[in-house]
Design a protein around this motif. Sequence first.
Motif, PDB file in Angstrom:
ATOM      1  N   ASP A  10     -25.834 -49.669  17.742  1.00 46.40           N
ATOM      2  CA  ASP A  10     -25.067 -49.659  16.493  1.00 46.40           C
ATOM      3  C   ASP A  10     -24.403 -48.295  16.325  1.00 46.40           C
ATOM      4  OD1 ASP A  10     -23.961 -49.763  14.011  1.00 46.40           O
ATOM      5  OD2 ASP A  10     -25.810 -50.243  12.933  1.00 46.40           O
ATOM      6  N   SER A  43     -29.621 -47.095  17.091  1.00 43.11           N
ATOM      7  CA  SER A  43     -28.552 -46.888  16.115  1.00 43.11           C
ATOM      8  C   SER A  43     -28.157 -45.425  16.005  1.00 43.11           C
ATOM      9  CB  SER A  43     -29.047 -47.356  14.737  1.00 43.11           C
ATOM     10  OG  SER A  43     -28.146 -46.968  13.726  1.00 43.11           O
ATOM     11  N   ALA A  97     -28.212 -53.697  11.663  1.00 44.87           N
ATOM     12  CA  ALA A  97     -29.607 -53.594  12.115  1.00 44.87           C
ATOM     13  C   ALA A  97     -30.395 -54.842  11.754  1.00 44.87           C
ATOM     14  CB  ALA A  97     -30.270 -52.357  11.483  1.00 44.87           C
ATOM     15  N   ALA A  99     -29.734 -45.614   7.458  1.00 44.62           N
ATOM     16  CA  ALA A  99     -28.977 -46.440   6.502  1.00 44.62           C
ATOM     17  C   ALA A  99     -28.565 -45.532   5.351  1.00 44.62           C
ATOM     18  CB  ALA A  99     -29.824 -47.608   6.008  1.00 44.62           C
ATOM     19  N   PRO A 116     -21.794 -45.360   8.748  1.00 39.48           N
ATOM     20  CA  PRO A 116     -23.085 -45.453   8.051  1.00 39.48           C
ATOM     21  C   PRO A 116     -23.220 -46.687   7.151  1.00 39.48           C
ATOM     22  CG  PRO A 116     -22.334 -43.183   8.052  1.00 39.48           C
ATOM     23  CD  PRO A 116     -21.227 -43.986   8.669  1.00 39.48           C
ATOM     24  N   VAL A 128     -33.436 -44.395  16.206  1.00 43.96           N
ATOM     25  CA  VAL A 128     -32.243 -43.730  15.651  1.00 43.96           C
ATOM     26  C   VAL A 128     -31.844 -42.528  16.499  1.00 43.96           C
ATOM     27  CG1 VAL A 128     -31.288 -42.624  13.582  1.00 43.96           C
ATOM     28  CG2 VAL A 128     -32.987 -44.437  13.350  1.00 43.96           C
ATOM     29  N   HIS A 170     -24.704 -49.787   8.849  1.00 46.04           N
ATOM     30  CA  HIS A 170     -25.932 -49.748   9.656  1.00 46.04           C
ATOM     31  C   HIS A 170     -26.978 -50.768   9.202  1.00 46.04           C
ATOM     32  CE1 HIS A 170     -25.049 -45.411  11.303  1.00 46.04           C
ATOM     33  NE2 HIS A 170     -24.165 -46.315  11.668  1.00 46.04           N
TER      34      HIS A 170
END
Length: 353
Positions: free
Chosen positions: A73, A96, A84, A101, A77, A123, A80
């Motif tokens: 991803d 991601s 997700a 998020a 922002p 992340v 996200h």
Amino acid sequence: MTAKYRVAVAGCGAMANEWVRYALKRDDVEIVALVDLRRESAEAMNARYGLSAPFFHSIEDAISATGADLVFDVTVPESHYGIATAALNRGCHVFSEKPLAETMPQCNGIVAAAERSGKTHAVMQNRRYDPRIRSLRRMLTDDVIGRTGYIGASFFLGPHFGGFRDIMKSPLLLDMAIHTFDQARFISGADPVSVYCQEWNPPGSWYAGNASAICIFEMSDGSVFAYQGSWCAEGAPTSWEASWRIQGERGTAIWDGIGMPYAEIVDADGPEGKFVREHQRVDGGEISMNETFHAGCLEEMFASLAEGRAAETDCRDNRLSMAMVLGALESARRGCKIDIGEYMQQEGVLQPS
Ligand SMILES: NC(=O)c1ccc[n+]([C@@H]2O[C@H](COP(=O)([O-])OP(=O)(O)OC[C@H]3O[C@@H](n4cnc5c(N)ncnc54)[C@H](O)[C@@H]3O)[C@@H](O)[C@H]2O)c1
């Protein structure tokens, strides 16, 4: 032969190049889909890397048409959370870009979706995969300066991005400070307990939202982490890694984010009873890493899948770094100190639509 990991890349903008370049180095990865709101971005990505991945407007269609089992991803922002949860609920692992998020309920919702699905969500925190920050951290774990009382990070830069950051409400805290706050947790090994923050937009700022902030965090080891930063600071820039000063009971560790870290500690052999003690310099040792920065973080994410363990930047861990960002925003909004544990719980969990 089908590759071990069938990857759908969501978001074919600037940062996706780093991700695609790394993926193309691995022989266990096949890029099976490109997803974007704009077909031209995906076509340009295909052309740039000699790919012929089919294009999709939605991650849901991409997964069902191609059987992708891993989603990168790399969207903006605000997308996200949607990407997700859609991917996790369809049985895909997700790697991601930061931030996890945009709100605490969304972060909690991603953690809940990962736990329900039994899939990984990790992340990108590329600034952890830097031999210099690892050298600094090792000075603390090796007890070079003793117990820590204070960690300070200064971040002053003046990038003119254009694009989504110029119109975000809190570009510095939401889009950048996540790196510095996550670095503080990584360096100290401590988690946030409370935060007081003031954010503002200084004269001459080219951002619509607040581009400067000062935050004071109490950390779980009893230390205080102080952050001061601006994304509209012309002149005398710090490093993108921030400039660090860590005060321990026997000395100070310094990393300017450019060179190697070092410490100055009380010279145990120096004369006693002096008004100001004598100090000796200790240089942070070199650390060798196979891959660094983005590639280093992606390497760790893939290793975690292969080894069936949580990645260092798993969403459960990253939620604490996000709580520093979002707790700071909440503190600035309410004008008071925020208890981060309470804040994380009170905000609840957003269910996917
Ligand atoms: N780790 C880092 O150092 C670092 C640096 C820069 C950017 N980033 C992060 O990377 C992400 C992407 O940033 P960028 O600079 O590449 O932005 P960008 O605007 O260049 O690219 C984002 C792309 O995502 C697409 N997109 C937006 N919403 C979408 C959706 N719902 N579905 C599919 N595609 C969608 C856009 O059309 C665009 O092509 C952001 O989260 C940003 O914070 C991280």
